[in-house]
Write an enzyme that holds these catalytic residues in place. Structure first.
Site, PDB file in Angstrom:
ATOM      1  N   ASN A  39       2.110  49.314  25.993  1.00 18.27           N
ATOM      2  CA  ASN A  39       1.123  49.909  26.877  1.00 18.27           C
ATOM      3  C   ASN A  39       1.815  50.910  27.803  1.00 18.27           C
ATOM      4  O   ASN A  39       2.957  50.709  28.223  1.00 18.27           O
ATOM      5  CB  ASN A  39       0.334  48.853  27.652  1.00 18.27           C
ATOM      6  N   GLU A  41       0.870  53.231  31.201  1.00 17.21           N
ATOM      7  CA  GLU A  41      -0.094  53.507  32.276  1.00 17.21           C
ATOM      8  C   GLU A  41       0.293  54.801  32.988  1.00 17.21           C
ATOM      9  O   GLU A  41       1.411  55.293  32.843  1.00 17.21           O
ATOM     10  CB  GLU A  41      -0.103  52.326  33.265  1.00 17.21           C
ATOM     11  N   CYS A  50      -3.349  50.972  25.448  1.00 11.67           N
ATOM     12  CA  CYS A  50      -2.892  49.659  24.980  1.00 11.67           C
ATOM     13  C   CYS A  50      -1.748  49.749  23.974  1.00 11.67           C
ATOM     14  O   CYS A  50      -1.624  50.738  23.227  1.00 11.67           O
ATOM     15  CB  CYS A  50      -4.051  48.905  24.344  1.00 11.67           C
ATOM     16  N   GLU A  52      -1.429  48.085  21.275  1.00 10.21           N
ATOM     17  CA  GLU A  52      -1.934  48.117  19.900  1.00 10.21           C
ATOM     18  C   GLU A  52      -2.264  49.547  19.488  1.00 10.21           C
ATOM     19  O   GLU A  52      -1.982  49.972  18.360  1.00 10.21           O
ATOM     20  CB  GLU A  52      -3.192  47.256  19.772  1.00 10.21           C
ATOM     21  N   CYS A  83      -8.037  44.161  23.286  1.00 12.22           N
ATOM     22  CA  CYS A  83      -9.284  44.545  23.956  1.00 12.22           C
ATOM     23  C   CYS A  83     -10.303  44.993  22.907  1.00 12.22           C
ATOM     24  O   CYS A  83      -9.977  45.195  21.734  1.00 12.22           O
ATOM     25  CB  CYS A  83      -9.024  45.649  24.978  1.00 12.22           C
ATOM     26  N   CYS A  86      -9.452  48.181  21.020  1.00 15.04           N
ATOM     27  CA  CYS A  86      -8.358  48.012  20.058  1.00 15.04           C
ATOM     28  C   CYS A  86      -8.790  47.186  18.859  1.00 15.04           C
ATOM     29  O   CYS A  86      -8.291  47.384  17.748  1.00 15.04           O
ATOM     30  CB  CYS A  86      -7.134  47.402  20.737  1.00 15.04           C
TER      31      CYS A  86
END
Ligand code: THU
Length: 130
Positions: A39, A41, A50, A52, A83, A86
């Site tokens: 991930n 940010e 994410c 994934e 999530c 994903c």
């Protein structure tokens, strides 16, 4: 190295200064190649992208399109599921019976198939009348 070990190792490179929640993901393609993701940010979008999604983007960039197995790991009280977004991204490139292994850094694991993670998912057949 197992797929989960690959996810555990790459997680160290996760960039999560806002959530402090580092996630590592790894996927194996049909031909056995492993791609990893973390991930990432940023200050304007602290929810970030994410792990994934990062692994899927790395796979797609090589031209590969078939996911055979996925692993995700985080330092969490329980195995962290992908999530919703994903789940759809994984389902785009994985058959319904592909196994997603979710894990904690403490060693707990949970395995679910793509079909279990995203029942009733939207797929290309829903556009058959177009
Ligand atoms: N995150 C992932 O990388 N994968 C998941 O499956 C759940 C959430 C990341 C995104 C964000 O950087 C942080 O975890 C908190 O949502």
């Amino acid at each position: 190295m197992s797929l989960l070990d690959a996810a555990r190792t790459v997680r160290e490179n996760a960039y999560a200064p806002y959530s402090n929640f580092k996630v590592g993901a790894a996927l194996r393609t049909a031909d056995g190649t492993v791609f990893t993701g973390i991930n990432v940010e940023n200050v304007a979008y602290p929810e970030g992208t994410c792990a994934e999604a990062g692994a899927i983007a790395a796979m797609c960039a090589t031209g590969a399109r078939e996911i055979a197995e996925v692993a995700v790991i985080a330092d969490a009280p329980a195995p962290v599921p992908p999530c919703g977004g994903c789940r759809q991204k994984i389902a785009e490139f994985a058959k319904a019976d592909v196994v997603v292994t979710m894990a904690t850094t403490d060693g707990a694991t949970l395995q679910m198939t793509v079909a279990e993670l995203l029942p009733g998912r939207f797929d290309a057949s829903h556009m058959d009348r177009t």
